[in-house]
Design a protein around this motif. Structure first.
Motif, PDB file in Angstrom:
ATOM      1  N   ARG A   1     -12.892   3.141  -4.726  1.00  0.00           N
ATOM      2  CA  ARG A   1     -11.490   3.373  -4.365  1.00  0.00           C
ATOM      3  C   ARG A   1     -10.746   4.107  -5.480  1.00  0.00           C
ATOM      4  O   ARG A   1      -9.995   5.048  -5.238  1.00  0.00           O
TER       5      ARG A   1
ATOM      6  N   ILE B   1      -9.141   7.876  -5.251  1.00  0.00           N
ATOM      7  CA  ILE B   1      -7.727   8.148  -5.543  1.00  0.00           C
ATOM      8  C   ILE B   1      -7.609   9.161  -6.683  1.00  0.00           C
ATOM      9  O   ILE B   1      -6.823  10.103  -6.606  1.00  0.00           O
TER      10      ILE B   1
ATOM     11  N   LYS C   1      -0.561   4.087  -7.497  1.00  0.00           N
ATOM     12  CA  LYS C   1      -0.986   4.164  -6.101  1.00  0.00           C
ATOM     13  C   LYS C   1      -1.652   2.858  -5.653  1.00  0.00           C
ATOM     14  O   LYS C   1      -1.424   2.399  -4.527  1.00  0.00           O
ATOM     15  N   LEU C   2      -2.450   2.258  -6.509  1.00  0.00           N
ATOM     16  CA  LEU C   2      -3.082   0.985  -6.163  1.00  0.00           C
ATOM     17  C   LEU C   2      -2.035  -0.116  -5.996  1.00  0.00           C
ATOM     18  O   LEU C   2      -2.139  -0.957  -5.093  1.00  0.00           O
TER      19      LEU C   2
ATOM     20  N   LYS D   1       1.076   0.284  -5.065  1.00  0.00           N
ATOM     21  CA  LYS D   1       1.798   0.538  -3.800  1.00  0.00           C
ATOM     22  C   LYS D   1       0.979   0.094  -2.606  1.00  0.00           C
ATOM     23  O   LYS D   1       1.540  -0.353  -1.606  1.00  0.00           O
ATOM     24  N   GLN D   2      -0.336   0.223  -2.689  1.00  0.00           N
ATOM     25  CA  GLN D   2      -1.198  -0.175  -1.570  1.00  0.00           C
ATOM     26  C   GLN D   2      -1.259  -1.690  -1.416  1.00  0.00           C
ATOM     27  O   GLN D   2      -1.501  -2.186  -0.330  1.00  0.00           O
ATOM     28  N   LYS D   3      -1.036  -2.435  -2.482  1.00  0.00           N
ATOM     29  CA  LYS D   3      -1.055  -3.906  -2.416  1.00  0.00           C
ATOM     30  C   LYS D   3       0.162  -4.454  -1.683  1.00  0.00           C
ATOM     31  O   LYS D   3       0.105  -5.509  -1.086  1.00  0.00           O
TER      32      LYS D   3
END
Length: 79
Positions: free
Chosen positions: A7, A11, A73-74, A76-78
């Motif tokens: 992942r 990204i 980005k990680l 925000k994905q959580k």
């Protein structure tokens, strides 16, 4: 663990992140190389220029910028 690494690599390879990191690396790399080896660069003294330092001075800002972008980005994905 491997899933998370995949992942992160995916990204970090995104076009917008790569382009942004390249821009940061160019600006910061030029400034830092000018500070560290400016006299050799201006004189075009390639014989005494430390090419390893030159490469690292561009690579580090690229990696830091990429790391920061991936981390954001990680996060925000959580959410």
């Amino acid at each position: 663990m491997i899933h998370k690494v995949n992942r992160v690599v995916k990204i970090a390879s995104e076009k917008e992140i790569v382009i942004s990191s390249i821009k940061v690396a160019l600006v910061v790399g030029v400034i830092l190389n000018s500070i560290n080896q400016g006299e050799k660069l201006i004189a075009l003294d390639f014989k005494h220029l430390n090419f390893l330092k030159l490469i690292i001075t561009f690579s580090v800002p690229y990696m830091v910028s990429t790391y920061a972008s991936v981390k954001v980005k990680l996060q925000k994905q959580k959410v």
